[in-house]
Design a protein around this motif. Structure first.
Motif, PDB file in Angstrom:
ATOM      1  N   MET A   6      -4.932   1.624   8.637  1.00  0.00           N
ATOM      2  CA  MET A   6      -4.402   0.306   8.329  1.00  0.00           C
ATOM      3  C   MET A   6      -2.997   0.466   7.766  1.00  0.00           C
ATOM      4  O   MET A   6      -2.763   1.258   6.864  1.00  0.00           O
ATOM      5  N   ASP A   7      -2.064  -0.291   8.296  1.00  0.00           N
ATOM      6  CA  ASP A   7      -0.685  -0.223   7.838  1.00  0.00           C
ATOM      7  C   ASP A   7      -0.478  -1.081   6.601  1.00  0.00           C
ATOM      8  O   ASP A   7      -1.020  -2.181   6.504  1.00  0.00           O
ATOM      9  N   ALA A   8       0.311  -0.575   5.685  1.00  0.00           N
ATOM     10  CA  ALA A   8       0.639  -1.343   4.486  1.00  0.00           C
ATOM     11  C   ALA A   8       1.652  -2.419   4.843  1.00  0.00           C
ATOM     12  O   ALA A   8       2.523  -2.219   5.678  1.00  0.00           O
ATOM     13  N   VAL A   9       1.513  -3.552   4.219  1.00  0.00           N
ATOM     14  CA  VAL A   9       2.432  -4.661   4.442  1.00  0.00           C
ATOM     15  C   VAL A   9       3.190  -4.897   3.145  1.00  0.00           C
ATOM     16  O   VAL A   9       2.591  -5.062   2.085  1.00  0.00           O
ATOM     17  N   GLU A  10       4.499  -4.893   3.240  1.00  0.00           N
ATOM     18  CA  GLU A  10       5.319  -5.136   2.060  1.00  0.00           C
ATOM     19  C   GLU A  10       5.609  -6.623   1.962  1.00  0.00           C
ATOM     20  O   GLU A  10       5.995  -7.262   2.940  1.00  0.00           O
ATOM     21  N   GLN A  11       5.408  -7.167   0.770  1.00  0.00           N
ATOM     22  CA  GLN A  11       5.662  -8.582   0.558  1.00  0.00           C
ATOM     23  C   GLN A  11       6.449  -8.735  -0.729  1.00  0.00           C
ATOM     24  O   GLN A  11       6.055  -8.212  -1.767  1.00  0.00           O
TER      25      GLN A  11
END
Length: 62
Positions: free
Chosen positions: A1-6
């Motif tokens: 699972m890829d990390a999502v930057e917010q």
């Protein structure tokens, strides 16, 4: 699972921090109150003493 930057605004971060603090107080406040009264709870004392972060580390700064 890829990390999502917010990136959050300050208002968004503060709202999330407050919700986190309230969820953690549900568990840590009774423990603090028992400690002040010098009451023991065999399970919760064990969990707060022996596992994971301490009760104060669970709370984000206000």
């Amino acid at each position: 699972m890829d990390a999502v930057e917010q990136v959050l605004t300050q208002a968004q971060w503060r709202a999330r921090a407050e919700r986190h603090r309230n969820r953690m107080l549900h568990w840590t406040q009774p423990h603090h109150e028992r400690q002040r009264r010098d009451e023991k709870h065999p399970v919760l004392d064990f969990l707060f003493t022996c596992y994971g972060p301490g009760q104060n580390q669970l709370l984000l700064p206000p």
